[in-house]
Design a protein around this motif. Structure first.
Motif, PDB file in Angstrom:
ATOM      1  N   THR A  15       0.703  -1.205   0.199  1.00 43.16           N
ATOM      2  CA  THR A  15      -0.375   0.091  -0.073  1.00 43.16           C
ATOM      3  C   THR A  15       1.229   1.311   0.087  1.00 43.16           C
ATOM      4  O   THR A  15       0.859   2.497  -0.950  1.00 43.16           O
ATOM      5  N   THR A  31       8.964  -8.482  -5.257  1.00 43.56           N
ATOM      6  CA  THR A  31       9.416  -9.679  -5.010  1.00 43.56           C
ATOM      7  C   THR A  31       8.309 -10.521  -4.882  1.00 43.56           C
ATOM      8  O   THR A  31       7.970 -11.714  -6.046  1.00 43.56           O
ATOM      9  N   LEU A  57       6.620 -20.551   3.812  1.00 45.83           N
ATOM     10  CA  LEU A  57       8.519 -20.212   4.282  1.00 45.83           C
ATOM     11  C   LEU A  57       9.171 -19.031   3.099  1.00 45.83           C
ATOM     12  O   LEU A  57       7.967 -18.389   2.265  1.00 45.83           O
ATOM     13  N   ARG A  88      14.607 -10.122   2.442  1.00 48.89           N
ATOM     14  CA  ARG A  88      13.949 -10.552   3.431  1.00 48.89           C
ATOM     15  C   ARG A  88      15.148 -11.049   4.007  1.00 48.89           C
ATOM     16  O   ARG A  88      14.510 -11.781   5.687  1.00 48.89           O
ATOM     17  N   ARG A 123      -8.085  -9.041   3.577  1.00 48.09           N
ATOM     18  CA  ARG A 123      -8.148  -8.584   2.373  1.00 48.09           C
ATOM     19  C   ARG A 123      -7.917  -8.809   1.297  1.00 48.09           C
ATOM     20  O   ARG A 123      -8.414 -10.101   1.106  1.00 48.09           O
ATOM     21  N   ARG A 167       3.853 -16.974   8.324  1.00 51.36           N
ATOM     22  CA  ARG A 167       4.602 -16.096   7.838  1.00 51.36           C
ATOM     23  C   ARG A 167       4.998 -15.412   9.072  1.00 51.36           C
ATOM     24  O   ARG A 167       6.119 -14.865   8.038  1.00 51.36           O
ATOM     25  N   ASN A 195      -1.988   3.134  11.756  1.00 52.20           N
ATOM     26  CA  ASN A 195      -2.957   4.353  11.968  1.00 52.20           C
ATOM     27  C   ASN A 195      -3.426   4.044  10.717  1.00 52.20           C
ATOM     28  O   ASN A 195      -3.146   3.553   9.898  1.00 52.20           O
TER      29      ASN A 195
END
Ligand code: AP5
Length: 210
Positions: A15, A31, A57, A88, A123, A167, A195
């Protein structure tokens, strides 16, 4: 301007990355999006990535680093880019360091686990263009329909409760240590991302100096 966006799953990286790339006119390199595109097209990378993503994973570093290296070598990246979801792991960050790329800013979005579970459970993702919505926080104009392309909205495969938990575990074990890695280099900026979207975006742009 080369920017890295860190944060737990559902922290709002995608976002906020969209706002940043609109503002700075940078290519958005996610990615996660690259893997999802490969999964949709059933490429060998997609088949391999799916077996990891479905379990919460990380895709192996060699595969991920190669993809990013190729992507950032393209012409549209010569004036900078926004890395969303990469690096990551410490190994990925070290590989980026070794490639000699200068990073201008590493921004981390901090959101509590409860809020993350609520966001990911609500989502909605467009089946066609991948745009992201939320059933309460970012409602599409018409229920179940993408505002951008008219595609059908669906729940992402990895937004099932057991995969969300996996995750988060992966994030704390393998990605959260990157905050210290970049803090030690004096590069880390933190934004509290709990927020609503408009105020978080305003804070992100302020921290980036817009
Ligand atoms: P990826 O797609 O990067 O997933 P992620 O990091 O888990 O992040 P998400 O896309 O789930 O969330 P986000 O932080 O972008 O949040 P969003 O803006 O959508 O990666 C998927 C998988 O690919 C990984 O699990 C891994 O297996 C693999 N992978 C990717 N990169 C890899 C790498 N480098 N190495 C190895 N493997 C890799 O927001 C979430 C929801 O909340 C949305 O509905 C949104 O509308 C809403 N929302 C956003 N901000 C707010 C707000 N401020 N208030 C209220 N709601 C909000």
């Amino acid at each position: 301007m080369n920017i890295i966006l860190l944060g737990a799953p559902g922290a709002g990286k995608g976002t906020e990355a969209s706002k940043i790339v609109d503002t700075y006119k940078l290519p958005h390199i996610s990615t996660g999006d690259i893997f999802r595109e490969n999964i949709k097209n059933q490429t060998p990378i997609g088949v391999q990535a799916k077996s990891y993503i479905d379990q919460g994973l990380l895709v192996p570093d060699e595969v991920t680093c190669k993809i990013v290296e190729e992507r950032i070598s393209r012409e549209d990246c010569k004036n900078g880019y926004m890395l969303d979801g990469f690096p990551r792991t410490i190994a990925q960050a070290e590989a980026l360091d070794k490639s000699g790329i200068d990073i201008d800013c590493v921004l981390t979005l901090e959101v509590g686990d409860e809020e993350i579970v609520e966001r990911l459970s609500g989502r909605l993702e467009c089946k066609i263009c991948g745009s992201s919505f939320h059933k309460d926080h970012r409602k599409p104009k018409a229920e179940g329909v993408c505002d951008n392309c008219g595609g059908t909205l669906r729940t992402r495969e990895d937004d099932k409760p057991d995969v969300i938990r996996a995750r988060l575990k992966t994030y704390y074990e393998q990605t959260a240590p990157l905050k210290e890695f970049y803090a030690k280099k004096g590069m880390l900026k933190t934004v509290i991302g709990k927020n609503e979207i408009a105020s978080t975006s305003a804070e992100v742009l302020k921290v980036l100096g817009v």
